[in-house]
Design a protein around this motif. Structure first.
Motif, PDB file in Angstrom:
ATOM      1  N   ILE A  88       0.872  -1.066   0.084  1.00 57.92           N
ATOM      2  CA  ILE A  88      -0.239   0.016   0.085  1.00 57.92           C
ATOM      3  C   ILE A  88       1.009   1.132   0.098  1.00 57.92           C
ATOM      4  O   ILE A  88       0.345   2.290  -0.500  1.00 57.92           O
ATOM      5  N   ALA A  89       1.866   1.242   0.610  1.00 52.21           N
ATOM      6  CA  ALA A  89       2.917   2.300   0.679  1.00 52.21           C
ATOM      7  C   ALA A  89       3.286   2.640  -0.575  1.00 52.21           C
ATOM      8  O   ALA A  89       3.623   3.832  -1.036  1.00 52.21           O
ATOM      9  N   LYS A  90       3.512   1.991  -1.594  1.00 54.41           N
ATOM     10  CA  LYS A  90       3.846   2.286  -2.753  1.00 54.41           C
ATOM     11  C   LYS A  90       2.698   3.069  -3.428  1.00 54.41           C
ATOM     12  O   LYS A  90       3.064   4.071  -4.148  1.00 54.41           O
ATOM     13  N   LYS A  91       1.386   2.836  -3.287  1.00 55.48           N
ATOM     14  CA  LYS A  91       0.229   3.717  -3.746  1.00 55.48           C
ATOM     15  C   LYS A  91       0.629   5.028  -3.079  1.00 55.48           C
ATOM     16  O   LYS A  91       0.181   6.005  -3.735  1.00 55.48           O
ATOM     17  N   VAL A  92       0.917   4.889  -1.852  1.00 56.98           N
ATOM     18  CA  VAL A  92       0.894   6.380  -0.975  1.00 56.98           C
ATOM     19  C   VAL A  92       2.020   7.070  -1.531  1.00 56.98           C
ATOM     20  O   VAL A  92       1.859   8.405  -2.092  1.00 56.98           O
ATOM     21  N   PHE A  93       3.139   6.532  -1.843  1.00 62.63           N
ATOM     22  CA  PHE A  93       4.563   7.173  -2.422  1.00 62.63           C
ATOM     23  C   PHE A  93       4.062   7.824  -3.772  1.00 62.63           C
ATOM     24  O   PHE A  93       4.213   9.023  -4.000  1.00 62.63           O
ATOM     25  N   GLU A  94       3.265   7.141  -4.661  1.00 67.00           N
ATOM     26  CA  GLU A  94       2.833   7.542  -5.761  1.00 67.00           C
ATOM     27  C   GLU A  94       1.893   8.878  -5.527  1.00 67.00           C
ATOM     28  O   GLU A  94       2.220   9.834  -6.419  1.00 67.00           O
ATOM     29  N   LYS A  95       1.081   8.811  -4.769  1.00 67.71           N
ATOM     30  CA  LYS A  95       0.083   9.976  -4.380  1.00 67.71           C
ATOM     31  C   LYS A  95       1.057  11.199  -3.963  1.00 67.71           C
ATOM     32  O   LYS A  95       0.719  12.373  -4.217  1.00 67.71           O
ATOM     33  N   MET A  96       2.051  10.888  -3.012  1.00 63.07           N
ATOM     34  CA  MET A  96       2.692  11.920  -2.554  1.00 63.07           C
ATOM     35  C   MET A  96       3.493  12.598  -3.463  1.00 63.07           C
ATOM     36  O   MET A  96       3.927  13.791  -3.551  1.00 63.07           O
ATOM     37  N   TYR A  97       3.906  11.876  -4.487  1.00 66.23           N
ATOM     38  CA  TYR A  97       4.996  12.173  -5.604  1.00 66.23           C
ATOM     39  C   TYR A  97       4.195  13.312  -6.378  1.00 66.23           C
ATOM     40  O   TYR A  97       4.580  14.120  -6.899  1.00 66.23           O
ATOM     41  N   SER A  98       2.782  12.782  -6.776  1.00 66.35           N
ATOM     42  CA  SER A  98       1.992  13.680  -7.505  1.00 66.35           C
ATOM     43  C   SER A  98       1.663  15.004  -7.026  1.00 66.35           C
ATOM     44  O   SER A  98       1.249  16.004  -7.140  1.00 66.35           O
ATOM     45  N   SER A  99       0.947  14.767  -5.522  1.00 61.74           N
ATOM     46  CA  SER A  99       0.359  15.778  -4.868  1.00 61.74           C
ATOM     47  C   SER A  99       0.821  16.591  -3.957  1.00 61.74           C
ATOM     48  O   SER A  99       0.726  17.686  -3.342  1.00 61.74           O
ATOM     49  N   GLY A 100       2.247  15.982  -3.576  1.00 58.62           N
ATOM     50  CA  GLY A 100       2.865  16.644  -2.329  1.00 58.62           C
ATOM     51  C   GLY A 100       2.267  16.601  -0.822  1.00 58.62           C
ATOM     52  O   GLY A 100       2.714  17.120   0.103  1.00 58.62           O
ATOM     53  N   GLU A 101       1.283  15.847  -0.675  1.00 61.13           N
ATOM     54  CA  GLU A 101       0.285  15.841   0.418  1.00 61.13           C
ATOM     55  C   GLU A 101       1.166  14.847   1.411  1.00 61.13           C
ATOM     56  O   GLU A 101       2.154  14.319   1.126  1.00 61.13           O
ATOM     57  N   SER A 102       0.905  15.078   2.713  1.00 58.89           N
ATOM     58  CA  SER A 102       1.210  14.183   3.813  1.00 58.89           C
ATOM     59  C   SER A 102       0.815  12.749   3.801  1.00 58.89           C
ATOM     60  O   SER A 102      -0.128  12.401   3.138  1.00 58.89           O
ATOM     61  N   ALA A 103       1.745  11.821   4.121  1.00 58.83           N
ATOM     62  CA  ALA A 103       1.587  10.577   4.091  1.00 58.83           C
ATOM     63  C   ALA A 103      -0.029  10.250   4.738  1.00 58.83           C
ATOM     64  O   ALA A 103      -0.636   9.434   4.402  1.00 58.83           O
ATOM     65  N   GLU A 104       0.046  10.757   6.158  1.00 61.85           N
ATOM     66  CA  GLU A 104      -1.005  10.332   7.006  1.00 61.85           C
ATOM     67  C   GLU A 104      -2.450  10.834   6.197  1.00 61.85           C
ATOM     68  O   GLU A 104      -3.355  10.094   6.308  1.00 61.85           O
ATOM     69  N   LYS A 105      -2.234  12.074   5.733  1.00 62.38           N
ATOM     70  CA  LYS A 105      -3.586  12.522   5.128  1.00 62.38           C
ATOM     71  C   LYS A 105      -3.927  11.552   3.743  1.00 62.38           C
ATOM     72  O   LYS A 105      -5.188  11.451   3.874  1.00 62.38           O
ATOM     73  N   ILE A 106      -3.027  11.209   3.061  1.00 62.03           N
ATOM     74  CA  ILE A 106      -3.349  10.343   2.088  1.00 62.03           C
ATOM     75  C   ILE A 106      -3.934   9.059   2.474  1.00 62.03           C
ATOM     76  O   ILE A 106      -4.879   8.735   1.880  1.00 62.03           O
ATOM     77  N   VAL A 107      -3.199   8.429   3.461  1.00 62.78           N
ATOM     78  CA  VAL A 107      -3.635   7.275   3.978  1.00 62.78           C
ATOM     79  C   VAL A 107      -5.082   7.539   4.548  1.00 62.78           C
ATOM     80  O   VAL A 107      -6.055   6.515   4.376  1.00 62.78           O
ATOM     81  N   GLU A 108      -5.410   8.411   5.262  1.00 65.12           N
ATOM     82  CA  GLU A 108      -6.820   8.884   5.840  1.00 65.12           C
ATOM     83  C   GLU A 108      -7.991   8.868   4.737  1.00 65.12           C
ATOM     84  O   GLU A 108      -8.949   8.381   4.675  1.00 65.12           O
ATOM     85  N   GLU A 109      -7.485   9.753   3.830  1.00 66.25           N
ATOM     86  CA  GLU A 109      -8.475  10.156   2.836  1.00 66.25           C
ATOM     87  C   GLU A 109      -8.946   9.274   2.020  1.00 66.25           C
ATOM     88  O   GLU A 109      -9.926   9.065   1.533  1.00 66.25           O
ATOM     89  N   GLU A 110      -7.957   8.344   1.689  1.00 66.26           N
ATOM     90  CA  GLU A 110      -8.124   7.107   0.576  1.00 66.26           C
ATOM     91  C   GLU A 110      -8.488   5.969   1.286  1.00 66.26           C
ATOM     92  O   GLU A 110      -8.590   4.989   0.562  1.00 66.26           O
ATOM     93  N   GLY A 111      -8.599   5.900   2.648  1.00 64.67           N
ATOM     94  CA  GLY A 111      -8.962   4.835   3.301  1.00 64.67           C
ATOM     95  C   GLY A 111      -8.049   3.555   3.138  1.00 64.67           C
ATOM     96  O   GLY A 111      -8.448   2.748   2.872  1.00 64.67           O
ATOM     97  N   LEU A 112      -6.959   4.107   3.395  1.00 61.88           N
ATOM     98  CA  LEU A 112      -5.434   3.074   2.695  1.00 61.88           C
ATOM     99  C   LEU A 112      -5.016   2.202   3.994  1.00 61.88           C
ATOM    100  O   LEU A 112      -4.142   1.448   4.204  1.00 61.88           O
ATOM    101  N   LYS A 113      -5.563   2.673   5.356  1.00 60.66           N
ATOM    102  CA  LYS A 113      -5.074   1.969   6.677  1.00 60.66           C
ATOM    103  C   LYS A 113      -5.102   0.380   6.518  1.00 60.66           C
ATOM    104  O   LYS A 113      -6.285  -0.215   6.012  1.00 60.66           O
ATOM    105  N   GLN A 114      -4.272  -0.088   7.055  1.00 59.08           N
ATOM    106  CA  GLN A 114      -4.338  -1.570   7.084  1.00 59.08           C
ATOM    107  C   GLN A 114      -5.302  -2.119   7.855  1.00 59.08           C
ATOM    108  O   GLN A 114      -5.158  -1.812   8.954  1.00 59.08           O
ATOM    109  N   ILE A 115      -5.640  -3.098   7.597  1.00 60.32           N
ATOM    110  CA  ILE A 115      -6.895  -3.812   8.322  1.00 60.32           C
ATOM    111  C   ILE A 115      -6.342  -4.752   9.352  1.00 60.32           C
ATOM    112  O   ILE A 115      -5.746  -5.700   8.881  1.00 60.32           O
ATOM    113  N   SER A 116      -6.214  -4.309  10.545  1.00 61.55           N
ATOM    114  CA  SER A 116      -5.701  -5.204  11.816  1.00 61.55           C
ATOM    115  C   SER A 116      -6.285  -5.591  12.641  1.00 61.55           C
ATOM    116  O   SER A 116      -6.307  -6.260  13.687  1.00 61.55           O
TER     117      SER A 116
END
Lengths: 481, 95
Positions: free
Chosen positions: A392-420
């Motif tokens: 999933i981090a690869k996805k986050v990295f790509e989003k950060m690359y294009s948007s410059g957003e913080s990792a946490e924000k991307i994880v939050e907004e895209e609902g990418l949190k790992q299900i534990s």
């Protein structure tokens, strides 16, 4: 038996200094303006004008000299180099002859054959010439059009000792020089735009002979690979002449990229006689300890030192260190990230993998992307904390690359949190078990590989968000029940 | 001693065409000048640093500031030939 020849190469590299204004007048150095827009009576060489030296150009030349381990002259002066060619409206170029700004330096370069020390004879300041456009080819043209925008742009000429023995060494030397200039931030070093240009002197001599053979001067090599190819061609050409018992003519040859060979430039045969004499319109330059110290403070850690430190202190593989230091902005991002995330190799892996891939795909420069030390380190932290998986981090990295957003924000907004959460995962795990009875049977029969297949199915169902370690545990437990 | 060959070389470098009489005249005249300057060699200059400048000034520098350039028409105003905003020079390479 055929004679073995040793190649002797010396390079002359011209580097445009990235000052705002020209070396002897206030005209802009901006590239890409309309022809002759950046000209004034001084750089047009009109009678009665006086050149005044740009301090920044001297600063930069001193920095270059220091970075190339040269001795900086306490007393330096400018000279007129006289020749008639329409790229110079004054019929002379203001350059430096016997008292250059810096002398007696050296740099270390590395090829796959080892580490070599290449001497730097001198670094001197001079003015660039104008740009000629021939009407048709140079030898047949009836006239030439001249743009003097480049006339008077400050240059340093860096002359190497004849220490270079192979085209690969020449390329490594050039690469290292360019990198040093980039680290010093004193030039754009763009070979295509001509802010870095290279001429070569090349000769062959029978192995073991001390005296140099007759050399040819190679010009017009507009890329690093052109330098390598031009030199390789020239070695073959000279070798063939010598083996046939012929003699090398001392001459200027130009590299023709389209023909893939060097061509003699007839008409420039007369031995150079530039009749240098001290430039009476300028006064001498005295560089004291204070000035030198001020400049040495501006010199950052240079690429070669950085490379060694990355390997010895951070324990990075040589390959990683080489890639990271190969771009100043890349090295900076790496080091900044390392301030808030301690595992150098993990940072390096991401930079060599995802980051380089994205840079290449988008044809971006390092500082044109949304990746910052801050969001990068934050993302690595999220992986360690188990908030996101590596995938999933690869996805986050790509989003950060294009948007410059913080990792946490991307994880939050895209609902990418790992299900534990086991309760949440249980339903999915049960469904996958129910859907794949044969795989379950396989596991029961001891085919452990089938577990991987089931984990994969759960990951697919959760779009990669399930915690794979936990899923694995849960599957084993359920199947065993 | 300066020879006619030296004068011919200097003239060629300066792109001057001299006829036979001129070459002889200049060989003689330049020879006289050089002889006169040669007098300096009679001085003992051991330990004297070569002097490139006689004015006691050094480090005349300007800050790196962009100033206005000339309007292009004015830069080109005295050009013997021009085309598309560029100076035009006659054929460069000799046959």
């Amino acid at each position: 038996m055929a004679t073995k020849y040793e190649t002797v190469i010396g390079l002359e590299v011209h580097v445009q200094l990235a000052t705002e204004s020209k070396i002897f007048c206030g005209c802009s150095t901006e590239f890409g303006k309309e022809p002759n827009e950046n000209t004034c009576p001084v750089c047009l060489g009109l009678p009665g004008t006086l050149p005044v030296l740009n301090k920044k150009a001297v600063d930069y030349a001193i920095m270059a000299g220091l970075a190339l381990n040269c001795r900086i002259a306490e007393y330096s002066k400018f000279d007129r180099k006289n020749y008639f060619y329409p790229d110079l409206p004054k019929a002379y170029q203001i350059s430096q002859f016997d008292l250059p700004i810096a002398e007696h330096g050296n740099i270390e370069v590395e090829t796959d054959k080892g580490v070599f020390n290449i001497g730097v004879t001198r670094v001197h300041l001079e003015e660039d010439a104008g740009k000629l456009i021939h009407e048709g080819s140079i030898d047949k043209s009836e006239g030439s059009l001249i743009d003097y925008n480049r006339t008077g742009v400050p240059l340093i000429e860096i002359v190497s000792e004849p220490d270079i023995r192979t085209p690969a060494q020449a390329k490594a030397y050039l690469t290292q020089l360019k990198l040093i200039m980039e680290y010093l931030d004193i030039s754009d070093c763009n070979m295509e735009e001509g802010s870095l240009r290279c001429d070569a002197n090349i000769s062959l001599r029978p192995a073991g002979q001390k005296e140099f053979g007759t050399k040819a001067e190679l010009k017009n090599m507009n890329s690093f690979s052109a330098v390598e190819k031009g030199l390789e061609y020239e070695i073959k050409r000279q070798q063939q002449i010598l083996e046939e018992g012929g003699e090398i003519i001392q001459e200027t040859r130009t590299w023709d990229e389209s023909l893939n060979k060097t061509i003699s430039m007839r008409g420039k045969e007369e031995a150079h006689d530039y009749r240098y004499f001290p430039e009476p319109d300028l006064v001498p330059l005295e560089i004291d300890e204070g000035w030198k110290k001020e400049m040495s403070k501006k010199i950052p850690e240079l690429p070669r030192e950085k490379y060694k430190r990355f390997v010895s202190e951070l324990g990075l593989p040589e390959y990683d260190a080489g890639v990271l230091i190969g771009d100043r902005a890349m090295a900076e991002l790496f080091e900044e990230t390392l301030k808030s995330y301690s595992d150098a190799k993990t940072i390096s892996n991401w930079m060599m993998g995802e980051f380089l891939r994205l840079l290449n795909e988008n044809n971006d420069c390092v500082d044109e992307t949304g990746i910052s030390a801050k969001n990068f380190a934050e993302m690595l932290g999220l992986i360690d904390e188990g908030v996101i998986s590596g995938k999933i981090a690869k996805k986050v990295f790509e989003k950060m690359y294009s948007s410059g957003e913080s990792a946490e924000k991307i994880v939050e907004e895209e609902g990418l949190k790992q299900i534990s959460d086991e309760d949440e995962l249980e339903k999915i795990v049960d469904k996958i078990i129910a859907d794949n009875p044969s795989a379950v049977e396989d596991i029961k029969n001891g085919k452990d590989r089938a577990i991987g297949f089931l984990v994969g199915q759960v990951m697919k169902e959760t779009k990669g968000k399930a915690n794979p370690g936990l899923v694995n545990q849960m599957l084993r437990k359920k199947v065993a029940e | 001693m300066i020879k006619r060959k030296d004068v011919e070389h200097a003239a060629a470098l300066a792109k001057l065409k001299l006829n036979k009489e001129e070459k002889e005249k200049y060989t003689e005249q330049i020879g006289e000048i050089l002889n006169y300057v040669d007098k300096l060699n009679e001085l003992n200059t051991d330990g004297v640093v070569p002097t490139a400048y006689t004015v006691p000034m050094k480090n005349v520098l300007r800050e790196d500031k962009v100033e206005k350039s000339l309007p292009r028409e004015r830069s080109l105003a005295n050009a013997p030939d021009q085309k598309d905003g560029q100076f035009r020079a006659p054929k460069i390479m000799s046959d």
